[in-house]
Design an enzyme around this catalytic site. Structure first.
Site, short mmCIF file in Angstrom:
data_model
loop_
_atom_site.label_atom_id
_atom_site.label_comp_id
_atom_site.label_asym_id
_atom_site.label_seq_id
_atom_site.Cartn_x
_atom_site.Cartn_y
_atom_site.Cartn_z
N CYS A 1 -38.07 42.78 -8.15
CA CYS A 1 -38.60 44.11 -7.84
C CYS A 1 -37.54 45.12 -8.26
O CYS A 1 -36.42 45.08 -7.74
CB CYS A 1 -38.90 44.23 -6.34
SG CYS A 1 -39.38 45.89 -5.81
N CYS B 1 -41.00 48.32 -13.65
CA CYS B 1 -41.54 47.78 -12.40
C CYS B 1 -42.21 46.46 -12.75
O CYS B 1 -42.98 46.39 -13.72
CB CYS B 1 -42.55 48.76 -11.79
SG CYS B 1 -43.44 48.09 -10.35
#
Length: 277
Positions: A73, A183
């Protein structure tokens, strides 16, 4: 070190990273941990994100006896890695936006970074730009809505193309030629991104680089263990049936039937709801 590889994300984005690691290390066992109860991370305060991620990851590391943690992440990686490395005695690998290769590959010297609002605003990201892309025009695009579109696709719901077009319109208008997917959710909708932005925009993510890093940390240890024990090495220290490891998923909020199908498509054999501290 015979435990699983723990891959962590706020939602389904880390599945793209898990898939790349599994290509390199198919015989390893995995635990895919996602904190869907607090999704999207880009909207959380820094203190809340750090506290929640560290507690959840450390709890699961102890539960499954993981041998390495991959924080798949970008938003979490910009904040929690130093704290995790202080708390844990196992290796911790984070995600670095592919700004360096983007700058090298851009013919127009005009690149973009598409990430959550938190990631694009952090000093960490701006430091990478200063270090590796000084000779480029770098446009930053932050979107939490795109994260949720990726989650909807994973839940087998149709992607809202009108919403997607609205989010991507500034990117298309910028005339950049390389876009960093900052992302891990965004590779999940790479097909939709490419369809809207066109073939003239190269999309880069960090999945393969992360897989290479994990392999570099684990393969020497596995080889050393095999040599000292006199056993035969079959691609990983914790091999499953016929050299294919198993994947367990753990999440912090109940999932839909559609998302469960997606988990199965990624080879996840079983999953469970966990109670956070």
């Amino acid at each position: 070190m015979s435990g699983p590889i723990l891959v962590f994300d706020s939602g389904i984005g880390g599945l793209s990273v898990l898939a790349e690691i599994r290509k390199r290390l198919p015989a390893e066992n995995y635990c895919y941990l996602f904190d869907n109860a607090r999704l999207p991370y880009g909207d959380l305060s820094e203190s809340e994100l750090i506290r929640g991620c560290v507690e959840l990851i450390c709890q699961q590391v102890q539960q499954v006896e993981a041998k390495i943690v991959v924080v798949a992440c970008n938003t979490a990686s910009t904040l929690v890695l130093p704290v995790l490395r202080q708390r844990l005695t196992i290796p911790v690998v984070g995600v670095v936006p592919a700004i360096k290769p983007a700058a090298l590959l851009s013919k127009r010297k005009h690149i973009g970074v598409l990430a959550t609002p938190g990631t694009v605003s952090r000093d960490y990201t701006h430091g990478l730009i200063s270090q590796f892309a000084e000779d480029c025009q770098v446009d930053l695009f932050g979107s939490s809505e795109l994260v949720m579109l990726a989650e909807q696709k994973a839940a087998k719901l149709p992607v809202n193309n009108q919403q997607l077009a609205k989010i991507l319109a500034p990117i298309k208008a910028s005339k950049l030629d390389v876009l960093v997917l900052g992302c891990t959710h965004f590779p999940m909708i790479k097909e939709e991104l490419s369809q809207y932005l066109g073939e003239s925009v190269l999309l880069l993510d960090s999945g393969e680089a992360i897989a290479n890093r994990v392999a570099s940390l684990l393969e020497p240890a596995a080889l050393s263990e095999a040599l000292h024990s006199g056993t035969t090495l079959h691609g990983g220290a914790n091999s499953g049936t016929k050299g294919i490891g198993v994947i367990h998923a753990a999440y912090t909020q109940a999932i839909t039937a559609g998302l469960n199908i997606t988990l199965q498509e990624y080879g996840i054999s079983d999953s469970s709801l966990i109670v956070t501290k």
